[in-house]
Scaffold this motif. Structure first.
Motif, mmCIF file in Angstrom:
data_model
loop_
_atom_site.group_PDB
_atom_site.id
_atom_site.type_symbol
_atom_site.label_atom_id
_atom_site.label_comp_id
_atom_site.label_asym_id
_atom_site.label_seq_id
_atom_site.Cartn_x
_atom_site.Cartn_y
_atom_site.Cartn_z
ATOM 1 N N LYS A 1 0.827 -1.204 0.000
ATOM 2 C CA LYS A 1 0.000 0.000 0.000
ATOM 3 C C LYS A 1 0.862 1.256 0.000
ATOM 4 N N ALA A 25 1.901 1.737 -3.397
ATOM 5 C CA ALA A 25 0.804 2.257 -4.220
ATOM 6 C C ALA A 25 0.678 3.770 -4.046
ATOM 7 N N VAL A 26 0.798 4.241 -2.795
ATOM 8 C CA VAL A 26 0.730 5.698 -2.541
ATOM 9 C C VAL A 26 1.936 6.380 -3.194
ATOM 10 N N PHE A 60 -8.645 12.425 1.361
ATOM 11 C CA PHE A 60 -9.722 11.460 1.625
ATOM 12 C C PHE A 60 -9.746 10.359 0.574
ATOM 13 N N THR A 61 -9.343 10.730 -0.658
ATOM 14 C CA THR A 61 -9.317 9.759 -1.749
ATOM 15 C C THR A 61 -8.390 8.594 -1.411
ATOM 16 N N LEU A 62 -7.298 8.912 -0.732
ATOM 17 C CA LEU A 62 -6.337 7.864 -0.394
ATOM 18 C C LEU A 62 -6.703 7.193 0.926
ATOM 19 N N LEU A 63 -7.030 8.014 1.914
ATOM 20 C CA LEU A 63 -7.251 7.434 3.251
ATOM 21 C C LEU A 63 -8.561 6.648 3.365
ATOM 22 N N CYS A 64 -9.467 6.834 2.406
ATOM 23 C CA CYS A 64 -10.714 6.053 2.480
ATOM 24 C C CYS A 64 -10.461 4.608 2.062
ATOM 25 N N ARG A 65 -9.314 4.361 1.465
ATOM 26 C CA ARG A 65 -8.912 2.979 1.208
ATOM 27 C C ARG A 65 -8.304 2.450 2.505
ATOM 28 N N ALA A 66 -8.001 1.164 2.524
ATOM 29 C CA ALA A 66 -7.439 0.607 3.763
ATOM 30 C C ALA A 66 -5.963 0.997 3.891
ATOM 31 N N ILE A 67 -5.732 2.311 3.934
ATOM 32 C CA ILE A 67 -4.367 2.827 4.049
ATOM 33 C C ILE A 67 -4.246 3.564 5.374
ATOM 34 N N ARG A 112 -2.426 6.032 8.200
ATOM 35 C CA ARG A 112 -1.792 7.351 8.058
ATOM 36 C C ARG A 112 -0.277 7.208 7.936
ATOM 37 N N TYR A 136 0.431 6.371 4.474
ATOM 38 C CA TYR A 136 0.233 7.559 3.637
ATOM 39 C C TYR A 136 1.481 8.443 3.651
#
Lengths: 350, 270
Positions: free
Chosen positions: B3, B6-7, B84-91, B93, B96
């Motif tokens: 993940k 991916a970020v 929010f686009t990223l953190l709404c996935r199972a990522i 902080r 991130y």
């Protein structure tokens, strides 16, 4: 306090009841064993709201209990067992949130004592005027913001937990995607982060067709209109076919065609057994989609009702002709604090 | 890890497609062309001027990543709620922050690699135009070390900008703090040296001395990573010094990122 249908209240407990109810004792014993419970070690489990999964000591079943302390009382609260046939996917128990101004340190209450639960497969809508606390509640649910008090669970996990997020498709209010990337880039990112196991390219194609953006697959988001961005964000939320859809104003910025498209998509998801939680200003859409509707005002949950209950709602004569029952109920709550003509307000049984 | 990667990839892609990046590259290439042309005006120092210009271009090109792209990607991510686009996935902080930093680091490495190739081309062109005589002191190893240390310095500075983005609430404030950090990071070492041997008759108060020493330890010592002068003169720094700089740079970057994660995990994203 409002208690919604789908959750049966068992008892109002106080300290003197504790020793007479074996089930409550089990609950309290279990709560002591939960290390994440802030007051467990102090022996004051009844001081804070809690949602617990408790194994029954007499058989193999498990019970979901919600305990909600009554305001301004020490040791007393509402204790109820959730209906096992419709386990809550989302639960808010006594959630409070206040924002403090950076300079003046003045506090503004955004949420006060918010308690409700959403069962699996349910479409639950939250309506309320601007500043009612709808988006704040959803942000707390997603783990973006922290509640000052109370307990929130998603799929049995705390908000922001990776396992909980795995089952959620979230559409934020005014969604912002990376403007230099294409919708395809975003969906590929979704594939990498959701553990999507199937072939990615056909899924992207399918979703773009679903939201009517097949022709814009290679276009950067900055060239999208507001409605297109909204639909792109919906495709992004739906990528991993989540069991729970959390939608914050999903119809905002959409033209009537786009709105109908989004309503149809939400209805399809609901028909496939997905749980839907969404908030909106557009009351007719909420009425068309939802099984239950919560009305919030000034950070407080005022009422939870169903479209069926609304059919019996007596519209106040002073309201203009053509006002729908939901509009009437909403207006009365927002204007007067409580609806004056409720036939059977939600939670009256409580 | 997957993940975080991916970020990092999405941050790298977003950075690559920002127009500011092309501006950086055009500016740096322009500086290098100028290096070839202008070095001819300094007959005795052709090699020094060319190398100085090229290393400065690499340094500036690299620095624009923390100043523009890091601020743009982190602080504005929070301001515009793209986060929010990223953190709404199972990522988480932590993932991130690490992913964002890795994406920016990848971007910095790409920019520095492109600029280094251009610099090599500029030095080779100067060599062809002005002759080998002026490039007798050219030390490729020293040049490589200078570029590597410049890269490490930029990465360390990027980590500090990430930290500021996690603490403050506005991108403007992050930019101001980044500028302040850059200025402090480049001047404290000189100030400490000045205080160690003040000119006769000059008395420095202990309060000022302690403040400057504290600043040296708290803020990143960016001046230590500036090896342009040594490389331009064909001088190589010692292995011990390289090791110390590597340890300091990596240690400071890790510490800044840990602090950033600590603050970011406690932050309300409203």
């Amino acid at each position: 306090m409002n208690m919604e249908s789908g959750v049966d209240m068992v008892a109002i407990i106080s300290r003197r009841h504790l020793l007479t109810k074996p089930r409550l004792l089990t609950f309290l014993v279990m709560i002591q064993m939960l290390p994440q419970h802030p007051l467990a070690i102090l022996g004051l489990p009844w001081a804070v709201p809690a949602v617990m999964l408790v194994p029954d000591p007499f058989n193999d079943q498990q019970h979901i209990y919600v305990f909600h302390p009554l305001p301004d009382s020490l040791g007393e609260g509402v204790f109820f067992e959730a209906d096992m046939n419709s386990q809550p996917v989302i639960s808010f128990a006594g959630v409070g949130k206040a924002f403090q101004h950076d300079l003046t340190r003045k506090k503004a209450v955004a949420l006060h004592n918010l308690t409700f639960a959403v069962s699996a497969g349910e479409a639950f809508g939250i309506i309320g005027p601007n500043g009612a606390g709808k988006s704040t509640a959803l942000k707390i649910l997603m783990g973006f913001s922290r509640a000052d008090r109370g307990v929130v669970t998603v799929g049995g996990q705390g908000p922001g937990h990776a396992l909980g997020h795995q089952m959620i498709g979230y559409l934020p209010e005014n969604p912002c995607l990376y403007e230099n990337l294409t919708i395809t880039d975003h969906l590929r990112f979704a594939a990498r982060t959701t553990g999507f196991s199937g072939p990615v390219a056909p899924r992207i194609k399918e979703l773009l067709a679903l939201v009517g953006l097949s022709g814009e697959a290679r276009l950067p988001i900055r060239r999208f209109s507001k409605g297109m961005t909204q639909r792109a964000a919906l495709a992004y939320a739906l990528f991993h076919d989540p069991d729970l859809l959390v939608l914050d104003e999903p119809m905002s910025g959409l033209d009537p065609l786009g709105r109908q498209m989004v309503v149809d998509i939400i209805r399809q998801c609901h028909a496939r057994g997905k749980t839907i939680l969404f908030c909106s200003h557009i009351l007719t859409d909420v009425e068309r989609i939802c099984d239950r509707i919560a009305i919030m005002n000034r950070g407080e949950l005022q009422s939870i009702t169903t479209p069926k209950e609304l059919n019996n709602y007596v519209i106040a004569p002073e309201l203009p002709p053509g006002t729908t029952p939901l509009e009437a109920c909403f207006l009365e709550i927002v204007r007067d604090g409580k609806p004056a003509h409720r036939p059977y307000p939600a939670g009256e049984a409580a | 890890m997957k993940k975080t990667l991916a970020v990092a990839i999405i941050s790298f892609q977003e950075g690559l497609r920002q127009r500011v990046l092309y501006g950086i590259l055009i500016f740096a290439l322009f500086m290098m062309s100028a290096a070839v042309l202008l070095s001819g005006l300094f007959m005795r120092d052709i090699a020094k001027i060319t190398i100085d210009f090229c290393l400065a271009a690499i340094s500036i090109g690299g620095l624009l990543v923390p100043f523009f792209l890091a601020v743009n990607q982190l602080a504005r991510d929070i301001e515009r709620r793209t986060i929010f686009t990223l953190l709404c996935r199972a990522i988480s902080r932590r993932q991130y922050i690490l992913g964002k930093f890795s994406g920016l680091a990848l971007l910095t490495v790409t920019i520095v690699a492109i600029l280094s190739l251009s610099a090599a081309l500029a030095i080779w062109t100067s060599n062809v135009i002005y002759g080998d005589y002026f490039f007798q002191n050219l030390n490729i190893q020293a040049l490589a070390v200078a570029v590597g240390m410049s890269l490490l310095g930029v990465l360390m500075f990027t980590a500090v900008v990430v930290l500021w983005s996690c603490i403050t609430t506005s991108s403007f404030l992050v930019t101001l703090l980044a500028i302040a950090t850059y200025l402090i990071g480049h001047t404290t070492e000189d100030l400490v040296r000045f205080m160690a041997s003040p000119p006769p008759g000059v008395e420095i108060s202990p309060m000022v001395q302690h403040s400057v020493t504290a600043a040296l330890y708290i803020f990143p010592n960016l001046a230590a990573f500036d090896l342009k002068l040594a490389a331009a003169h064909g001088l190589m720094i010692s292995g011990g010094e390289i090791l110390f700089l590597l340890t300091y740079g990596i240690g400071y970057t890790v510490a800044a990122l840990c602090l950033a994660i600590f603050f970011f995990q406690r932050r309300d994203l409203t």
